[in-house]
Motif scaffolding. Structure first.
Motif, PDB file in Angstrom:
ATOM      1  N   THR A   1      15.148  82.757 121.143  1.00 57.73           N
ATOM      2  CA  THR A   1      14.513  82.784 119.737  1.00 57.73           C
ATOM      3  C   THR A   1      15.053  81.399 119.530  1.00 57.73           C
ATOM      4  O   THR A   1      15.905  80.891 119.210  1.00 57.73           O
ATOM      5  CB  THR A   1      15.069  84.013 118.859  1.00 57.73           C
ATOM      6  N   GLY A   2      13.581  80.743 119.655  1.00 53.86           N
ATOM      7  CA  GLY A   2      13.567  79.155 119.065  1.00 53.86           C
ATOM      8  C   GLY A   2      12.094  79.017 119.128  1.00 53.86           C
ATOM      9  O   GLY A   2      11.587  79.208 119.328  1.00 53.86           O
ATOM     10  N   ARG A   3      12.213  77.222 119.570  1.00 56.34           N
ATOM     11  CA  ARG A   3      10.737  76.849 119.843  1.00 56.34           C
ATOM     12  C   ARG A   3      10.155  76.708 120.886  1.00 56.34           C
ATOM     13  O   ARG A   3      10.745  75.910 121.555  1.00 56.34           O
ATOM     14  CB  ARG A   3      10.355  75.803 118.994  1.00 56.34           C
ATOM     15  N   PHE A   4       8.804  77.046 121.548  1.00 54.17           N
ATOM     16  CA  PHE A   4       8.590  76.873 122.772  1.00 54.17           C
ATOM     17  C   PHE A   4       6.697  75.670 122.751  1.00 54.17           C
ATOM     18  O   PHE A   4       6.337  76.662 123.479  1.00 54.17           O
ATOM     19  CB  PHE A   4       7.827  78.652 122.541  1.00 54.17           C
ATOM     20  N   HIS A   5       6.531  75.661 121.601  1.00 51.26           N
ATOM     21  CA  HIS A   5       5.658  74.497 121.485  1.00 51.26           C
ATOM     22  C   HIS A   5       6.031  72.547 121.271  1.00 51.26           C
ATOM     23  O   HIS A   5       6.613  72.979 121.143  1.00 51.26           O
ATOM     24  CB  HIS A   5       4.787  74.802 120.602  1.00 51.26           C
TER      25      HIS A   5
ATOM     26  N   SER B   1      10.263  75.778 126.334  1.00 49.82           N
ATOM     27  CA  SER B   1       8.989  75.582 126.814  1.00 49.82           C
ATOM     28  C   SER B   1       9.188  74.029 128.101  1.00 49.82           C
ATOM     29  O   SER B   1       8.384  74.397 128.705  1.00 49.82           O
ATOM     30  CB  SER B   1       7.768  75.530 126.141  1.00 49.82           C
ATOM     31  N   LEU B   2      10.052  73.632 127.302  1.00 46.40           N
ATOM     32  CA  LEU B   2      10.562  72.399 129.058  1.00 46.40           C
ATOM     33  C   LEU B   2      11.450  73.438 129.671  1.00 46.40           C
ATOM     34  O   LEU B   2      11.846  72.015 130.831  1.00 46.40           O
ATOM     35  CB  LEU B   2      11.099  70.595 127.992  1.00 46.40           C
ATOM     36  N   PHE B   3      11.879  74.310 129.668  1.00 48.86           N
ATOM     37  CA  PHE B   3      13.622  74.839 131.072  1.00 48.86           C
ATOM     38  C   PHE B   3      13.501  75.820 130.917  1.00 48.86           C
ATOM     39  O   PHE B   3      13.986  77.008 130.402  1.00 48.86           O
ATOM     40  CB  PHE B   3      14.498  74.251 130.207  1.00 48.86           C
ATOM     41  N   PRO B   4      12.219  76.109 131.811  1.00 52.02           N
ATOM     42  CA  PRO B   4      11.504  77.721 132.482  1.00 52.02           C
ATOM     43  C   PRO B   4      12.087  77.781 133.442  1.00 52.02           C
ATOM     44  O   PRO B   4      12.379  79.779 133.522  1.00 52.02           O
ATOM     45  CB  PRO B   4      10.143  77.215 132.345  1.00 52.02           C
ATOM     46  N   ASP B   5      13.173  77.376 133.934  1.00 49.82           N
ATOM     47  CA  ASP B   5      14.074  77.487 134.655  1.00 49.82           C
ATOM     48  C   ASP B   5      15.384  77.728 134.446  1.00 49.82           C
ATOM     49  O   ASP B   5      16.494  78.533 135.471  1.00 49.82           O
ATOM     50  CB  ASP B   5      14.887  76.642 136.050  1.00 49.82           C
TER      51      ASP B   5
ATOM     52  N   GLN C   1      19.825  69.388 122.154  1.00 48.30           N
ATOM     53  CA  GLN C   1      18.532  68.967 122.757  1.00 48.30           C
ATOM     54  C   GLN C   1      17.922  69.546 124.097  1.00 48.30           C
ATOM     55  O   GLN C   1      17.260  68.947 124.439  1.00 48.30           O
ATOM     56  CB  GLN C   1      18.148  67.806 122.241  1.00 48.30           C
ATOM     57  N   THR C   2      18.567  69.951 124.810  1.00 50.85           N
ATOM     58  CA  THR C   2      18.831  70.544 126.245  1.00 50.85           C
ATOM     59  C   THR C   2      19.382  71.670 126.474  1.00 50.85           C
ATOM     60  O   THR C   2      20.399  71.959 125.948  1.00 50.85           O
ATOM     61  CB  THR C   2      18.953  68.966 127.060  1.00 50.85           C
ATOM     62  N   VAL C   3      19.371  71.959 127.469  1.00 52.51           N
ATOM     63  CA  VAL C   3      19.791  73.665 128.329  1.00 52.51           C
ATOM     64  C   VAL C   3      19.429  73.035 129.579  1.00 52.51           C
ATOM     65  O   VAL C   3      19.070  72.681 130.837  1.00 52.51           O
ATOM     66  CB  VAL C   3      18.789  74.445 127.760  1.00 52.51           C
ATOM     67  N   HIS C   4      21.274  73.600 130.389  1.00 50.77           N
ATOM     68  CA  HIS C   4      21.218  72.750 131.457  1.00 50.77           C
ATOM     69  C   HIS C   4      20.295  74.517 132.993  1.00 50.77           C
ATOM     70  O   HIS C   4      20.801  75.355 132.092  1.00 50.77           O
ATOM     71  CB  HIS C   4      22.498  72.961 132.096  1.00 50.77           C
ATOM     72  N   GLU C   5      20.239  74.001 133.680  1.00 54.55           N
ATOM     73  CA  GLU C   5      19.516  75.852 134.987  1.00 54.55           C
ATOM     74  C   GLU C   5      20.436  76.453 134.577  1.00 54.55           C
ATOM     75  O   GLU C   5      20.430  77.561 135.004  1.00 54.55           O
ATOM     76  CB  GLU C   5      19.075  75.017 135.423  1.00 54.55           C
TER      77      GLU C   5
END
Length: 363
Positions: A359-363, A345-349, A312-316
């Motif tokens: 590859t995944g969901r960006f919206h 798309s919530l983790f651009p950094d 559900q999340t990606v660390h910078e």
């Protein structure tokens, strides 16, 4: 004087001209005409002789072609019955010159025997073949040897219920419930579609040359810490379709780990599990129960498949170094995060150092 019709001379009668001269002059005229006719006849004969000879030369092939005048090519059928009558093969070799062909190559020179063949008996001699000893039955519950397996006298089979060829052991779909004893030279093990439930620490003891282990579609629920970690040559560990809840410990030589379709959770992955795996290039953990992306990931990684988990999340700092924006991670070009409840798309950094987006969901 004769008053009847005019008389015709014999020579001039052919020319159909009347002759009214006296008989003497008529006879003289007839002689001249006769000589003229003979001369013309000789000229005609002399001219006709070469023409006749030339015509004969032209007509000579017609005699040979006469054999084919009655040949019906539309209904012509060459069968084995009339083949010898139509085609004459008696002088076939005389029509072709085979002197310029390459000399015949003699086949029969054998390659020198390999080390494995030197110990085999020579079937061309009359020496008595060695007799195989029956397998020992002293050990209770020992499995019978598989087809074409080498059997050692006075001891257990060296490759039970498997087919061992060279450095490969094929144990697919053999009803195995544990890893069987393997020859020490084994480098490739295929034990797919069995009922193996656990990997013990001593299952691969002494197999220092083992490079590839494929245990696809078994019932493996756990592996001892030293089961794979102590294998110095292991490069590929294939474990999809099992029941693992924790990731086994891996040797530093590992290049490819495939643990798809298991039950591995984030709690089952040790902290820094991949930090020291500097040769790891392919990490496949899709279709498990991971809550986050395991990190840190080695710089050698090229492909990371994590689809169909619970991330559900990606660390910078998961992929990049947040303190060094000039660093580019060129090797990691394949990241699969599709099928996870995460909006990338919530983790651009988190992707600035990557050559391409995951590859995944960006919206």
């Amino acid at each position: 004087m004769r008053t009847g019709p005019l008389a015709l001379c014999p020579a001039t009668r052919a020319a159909a001209q009347p002759c009214s001269d006296p008989p003497l002059r008529c006879r003289h005229r007839m002689g001249n005409l006769a000589r003229l006719g003979i001369t013309s006849l000789l000229l005609v004969v002399a001219w006709a002789a070469p023409a006749e000879e030339q015509m004969r030369k032209v007509e000579e092939p017609k005699d040979d072609l006469a054999l084919y005048e009655n040949l019906d090519l539309d209904n012509y059928d060459l069968t084995l019955d009339n083949y010898g009558e139509i085609v004459d093969l008696s002088n076939y070799e005389e029509l072709y010159d085979y002197s310029d062909l390459a000399p015949k190559i003699e086949v029969g020179t054998l390659a020198p025997p390999t080390k494995a063949q030197e110990g085999l008996p020579n079937l061309g001699t009359t020496a008595e073949m060695p007799k195989l000893q029956p397998p020992s039955t002293s050990a209770a519950g020992s499995s019978p040897p598989g087809l074409l397996e080498p059997v050692t006298a006075g001891g257990p089979p060296s490759c039970p219920r498997c087919l061992c060829l060279g450095t490969s052991a094929y144990c697919d779909d053999a009803g195995l419930e544990r890893i069987p004893p393997l020859p020490p030279q084994t480098a490739y093990l295929y034990a797919r579609f069995n009922r193996i439930g656990q990997i013990r620490a001593g299952d691969f003891a002494g197999l220092k040359k083992l490079k590839h282990i494929d245990l696809t579609s078994n019932s493996i629920s756990r592996a001892d810490a030293d089961a794979f970690r102590l294998l110095p040559s292991l490069q590929e560990l294939i474990l999809p379709g099992n029941r693992l809840t924790a990731l086994p410990e891996l040797p530093r030589s590992i290049v490819r780990l495939d643990a798809r379709l298991n039950r591995i959770s984030s709690a089952g992955v040790r902290p820094d599990a991949f930090r020291d795996l500097t040769q790891l290039q392919f990490l496949y953990l899709s279709d498990n129960e991971l809550d986050y992306i395991p990190s840190p990931l080695p710089q050698s990684l090229r492909s990371l498949h994590l689809q169909n988990n619970n991330i559900q999340t990606v660390h910078e700092d998961t992929f990049c170094d947040s303190q060094d924006h000039s660093h580019v991670r060129r090797a990691l070009e394949d990241i699969r995060l599709d099928g996870n409840p995460i909006n990338l798309s919530l983790f651009p950094d988190a992707y600035f150092c990557l050559p391409r987006l995951p590859t995944g969901r960006f919206h």
